[in-house]
Design an enzyme around this catalytic site. Sequence first.
Site, short mmCIF file in Angstrom:
data_model
loop_
_atom_site.label_atom_id
_atom_site.label_comp_id
_atom_site.label_asym_id
_atom_site.label_seq_id
_atom_site.Cartn_x
_atom_site.Cartn_y
_atom_site.Cartn_z
NE ARG A 123 -4.02 -2.04 2.11
CZ ARG A 123 -3.94 -3.24 2.67
NH1 ARG A 123 -2.87 -3.55 3.41
NH2 ARG A 123 -4.88 -4.13 2.53
CE LYS A 144 -1.34 13.29 -14.54
NZ LYS A 144 -1.75 13.69 -15.90
CD GLU A 186 6.09 15.60 -22.41
OE1 GLU A 186 5.61 16.71 -22.10
OE2 GLU A 186 5.41 14.55 -22.46
CE LYS A 228 4.82 16.93 -14.57
NZ LYS A 228 5.08 15.67 -15.29
CD GLU A 238 -4.57 15.67 -15.21
OE1 GLU A 238 -5.31 15.31 -16.14
OE2 GLU A 238 -3.39 15.29 -15.08
NE ARG A 242 -0.18 16.55 -12.50
CZ ARG A 242 0.57 15.81 -11.71
NH1 ARG A 242 0.48 15.92 -10.40
NH2 ARG A 242 1.42 14.94 -12.21
CG ASN A 246 -2.75 15.97 -19.52
OD1 ASN A 246 -1.76 15.31 -19.25
ND2 ASN A 246 -3.81 16.02 -18.72
CG HIS A 249 0.22 14.46 -23.15
ND1 HIS A 249 0.89 15.64 -23.43
CD2 HIS A 249 1.10 13.70 -22.45
CE1 HIS A 249 2.10 15.58 -22.91
NE2 HIS A 249 2.26 14.41 -22.32
CG HIS A 253 -1.54 9.59 -24.17
ND1 HIS A 253 -2.09 9.94 -22.95
CD2 HIS A 253 -0.20 9.80 -24.02
CE1 HIS A 253 -1.14 10.32 -22.12
NE2 HIS A 253 0.01 10.26 -22.76
CG HIS A 266 5.77 10.08 -24.43
ND1 HIS A 266 4.41 9.82 -24.36
CD2 HIS A 266 5.97 11.22 -23.71
CE1 HIS A 266 3.82 10.75 -23.62
NE2 HIS A 266 4.74 11.60 -23.22
#
Length: 367
Positions: A123, A144, A186, A228, A238, A242, A246, A249, A253, A266
Amino acid sequence: MRSITVDLGERSYPIYIGSGLLRSIGERCIEAGFAQRSPLLVVSDTEVAPRYLEQVEASLRSSGYTVVSHVIQAGEASKSLAVYEEVITTAIQGGLDRSSAVLALGGGVVGDLAGFVAASYMRGIGFMQIPTTILAHDSSVGGKVAVNHPLAKNMLGAFYQPSMVLYDLDTLATLPPRQVASGLAEVVKHGLILDREFAYWCREHADELLALDPEALGYALERGCAIKADVIGGDEREHGQRAILNLGHTIGHAIEAVGGYGTFLHGEAIAIGMAGSALLAAKLGRDRQIYEDTVSMLAALSLPTRLPSKYSREELMEAMMHDKKFKEGRMTFIVPEAIGEVSIISDVQASDVTEVIAQLKKEGSPW
């Protein structure tokens, strides 16, 4: 050495950027509060491990740590549940406990996978990012972590902050040119969303950045991480602002998913996505010069801005429907209002996106 703090209250953590930092990784783990009585798990890949894993393990052992290592196959395909299970098995067999930590030595794939392991093992245990690519300056900051599902990228994951990000610039010297350019996508993205001057600076200094000039690259990575960090400090999970991170993206993606996470790197996919977002902005009435400038910045950094003809509009749209930014029949896009300024638009019509995809393919692409 450059230092930045991600300000998240009691979960705040430092980002260190400089040369030769791997030599002090053991001391940094003590600084991060990782218990010396508990084993550490280093996750790396087949590209990075032969170069740096032995050095990292030696530094950790000299500081009194027991070290367990797991090397994954390099590439986006390793961000899978099957590989995740393999790393968890190594952690269990290695005796990791609640006071242990996971160290991600590699690029974004390693960081995302290792972070998800850290977030879910018992956990949640300690976590440190040790990025070795330019691209990972983005993925290593912000918490993330995730693995991919065959139908959608990053569908299984968590928000889980590292205790520290240690960015040794010396590890970038062996990156192939295509990986360098991919990472810079990026970097310039951070300028496109929040810092007009920095975005144009990236275009003006593109040759130096592609050549890995230490001064230019150090400044670019520091500025990118700082932008960032500022965004994350105001919206860690987010719920709002935030999402501007993206930019590019949603389409990017989808390109990765349709290509099987192997055709485009990427950053290359995100570059095409940023060009697409700028095209969408023009379609929604914004100044078309935003698109022209965006494309010129990406091209200067040796990045693609168009889709190969083999990519099906239908397949790309289907992939976007599975994206987390698709809700109730509408699509959410980050749309530029100007260079250095973006808006979050949550009711974009699918037909407009389909037209943008068609335009991205119109002139073809050598990629």
